[in-house]
Write a protein that holds these residues in place. Structure first.
Motif, PDB file in Angstrom:
ATOM      1  N   LYS A  36       0.829  -1.290  -0.001  1.00 21.67           N
ATOM      2  CA  LYS A  36      -0.134   0.041   0.026  1.00 21.67           C
ATOM      3  C   LYS A  36       0.942   1.334   0.130  1.00 21.67           C
ATOM      4  CE  LYS A  36      -1.954  -1.177   3.713  1.00 21.67           C
ATOM      5  NZ  LYS A  36      -1.140  -2.280   4.163  1.00 21.67           N
ATOM      6  N   SER A  37       1.797   1.353   0.937  1.00 24.27           N
ATOM      7  CA  SER A  37       2.568   2.522   0.931  1.00 24.27           C
ATOM      8  C   SER A  37       3.526   2.677  -0.359  1.00 24.27           C
ATOM      9  CB  SER A  37       3.508   2.418   2.253  1.00 24.27           C
ATOM     10  OG  SER A  37       2.743   2.470   3.309  1.00 24.27           O
ATOM     11  N   THR A  38       4.046   1.461  -0.620  1.00 24.61           N
ATOM     12  CA  THR A  38       4.805   1.601  -1.807  1.00 24.61           C
ATOM     13  C   THR A  38       4.071   1.948  -3.002  1.00 24.61           C
ATOM     14  OG1 THR A  38       6.146  -0.494  -1.056  1.00 24.61           O
ATOM     15  CG2 THR A  38       6.073  -0.052  -3.343  1.00 24.61           C
ATOM     16  N   MET A  66      -2.577  10.173   1.554  1.00 22.53           N
ATOM     17  CA  MET A  66      -2.338   9.927   3.103  1.00 22.53           C
ATOM     18  C   MET A  66      -2.282   8.576   3.481  1.00 22.53           C
ATOM     19  SD  MET A  66      -5.661  12.240   4.499  1.00 22.53           S
ATOM     20  CE  MET A  66      -5.475  14.085   4.431  1.00 22.53           C
ATOM     21  N   ASP A  67      -0.835   8.445   4.052  1.00 24.67           N
ATOM     22  CA  ASP A  67      -0.702   7.283   4.603  1.00 24.67           C
ATOM     23  C   ASP A  67      -0.804   6.891   6.027  1.00 24.67           C
ATOM     24  OD1 ASP A  67       0.434   4.625   4.898  1.00 24.67           O
ATOM     25  OD2 ASP A  67       2.428   4.995   3.800  1.00 24.67           O
ATOM     26  N   GLU A  68      -1.756   6.202   6.386  1.00 26.88           N
ATOM     27  CA  GLU A  68      -2.479   5.971   7.825  1.00 26.88           C
ATOM     28  C   GLU A  68      -2.208   7.338   8.659  1.00 26.88           C
ATOM     29  OE1 GLU A  68      -1.089   2.196   9.304  1.00 26.88           O
ATOM     30  OE2 GLU A  68      -0.050   1.680   7.691  1.00 26.88           O
ATOM     31  N   PRO A  69      -2.904   8.248   8.050  1.00 30.26           N
ATOM     32  CA  PRO A  69      -2.908   9.759   8.683  1.00 30.26           C
ATOM     33  C   PRO A  69      -3.357   9.777  10.006  1.00 30.26           C
ATOM     34  CG  PRO A  69      -4.731   9.613   7.241  1.00 30.26           C
ATOM     35  CD  PRO A  69      -4.071   8.204   6.931  1.00 30.26           C
TER      36      PRO A  69
HETATM   37 MG   LIG Z   1       2.494   1.037   4.812  1.00 27.57          MG
END
Ligand SMILES: [Mg+2]
Ligand SMILES: Nc1ncnc2c1ncn2[C@@H]1O[C@H](COP(=O)(O)OP(=O)(O)OP(=O)(O)O)[C@@H](O)[C@H]1O
Length: 253
Positions: free
Chosen positions: A45-47, A173-176
């Motif tokens: 996901k983050s990638t 937004m990454d797990e904001p």
């Molecule tokens: Mg991640």
């Protein structure tokens, strides 16, 4: 209601050295909608989020192929200027990361880089951005105080304001909210609902209730692949794929 595809991802593959972290990703990111990315830890996901504004360029040994179009222009082509791209596609991270500067300086940092110098214009941007991030009333009397002196939830909204200050089109937004208490989380969730009127939002979350509450579309990732993307209500009530169902009902992940 806009039906415009703000970003179009086509046959995207990403490798960290020999390891393939993203496999043949295809996605249409709709303008003025919130798209949630869900899936177990390590599924990419983050990638993937970082490919959308080329943050992976900063990591060694990354190889990417495929296409990501922003308003029809491939962000990995020579036609795309990296400075402009980072202005158009802003990012908010998991841990609030304000600069060790005053609240005011945090917000004007980006606009100054983009050449805005006039004090009255910068003042305007500060107020507009902090209002946009629903934190103006809490900080308007302490703009000259260090941003790091704020609570975690306030710091995260400062980071959202800092992102808004350069007037992006898309916000990643990454797990904001994963580092925030429930009340701050609710504030940021309500904010996303407001922001989508003006912006296109892509958010990674491990919180299924959050995905259900804030997003219009949801994409389920597993082992570097997208299993399915659909309207959030469909993903949560009637997913196409058994693996999606297993994940959202908590049978794995
Ligand atoms: Mg991640
Ligand atoms: N800089 C890197 N170099 C090598 N491999 C990496 C790097 N960053 C991530 N990976 C690997 O790529 C895969 C996807 O990682 P990623 O961080 O995108 O997952 P994620 O879905 O965001 O997970 P989480 O939910 O835990 O944040 C994992 O196997 C991870 O170990």
């Amino acid at each position: 209601m806009s039906n415009y595809m703000k970003m179009r991802v086509r046959n995207l593959n990403l490798f960290y050295g020999d390891f393939q972290a993203l496999m043949d990703i295809n996605m249409n990111i709709m303008e003025n909608k919130v798209t949630a990315l869900i899936g177990p830890s390590g599924c990419g996901k983050s990638t993937y989020l970082r490919t959308l504004n080329r943050m992976n360029d900063l990591i060694d040994h990354v190889k990417i192929n495929g296409q990501i179009l922003l308003d029809g222009i491939d962000i990995y082509s020579d036609q795309c200027d990296l400075i402009d791209l980072r202005k158009s596609v802003g990012m908010v991270f998991q841990k609030p990361n304000p600069f060790p500067k005053t609240i005011y300086e945090n917000i004007v940092y980006g606009p100054k880089i983009h050449g805005i110098k006039e004090k009255s214009r910068l003042d305007e941007i500060v107020e507009k951005s902090l209002r946009g991030a629903a934190i103006w009333d809490e900080v308007k009397d302490r703009l000259d105080k260090p941003a790091l002196g704020l609570s975690g939830g306030q710091q995260q909204r400062i980071c959202i304001a800092r992102c808004l200050a350069v007037e992006p089109d898309v916000i990643l937004m990454d797990e904001p909210t994963s580092a925030l208490d429930p009340i701050s989380t609710l504030k940021v969730e309500n904010l996303m609902d407001e922001l989508k009127k003006d912006y296109t939002i892509v958010v990674v979350t491990h919180n299924m209730q959050q995905a259900g509450r804030v997003s219009d579309y949801t994409s389920f990732f597993l082992n570097g692949e997208i299993i399915e993307t659909d309207l959030t209500e469909n993903i949560f009530s009637n997913p196409n794929d058994k693996r999606t169902e297993d994940y959202i009902t908590g049978r794995f992940g």
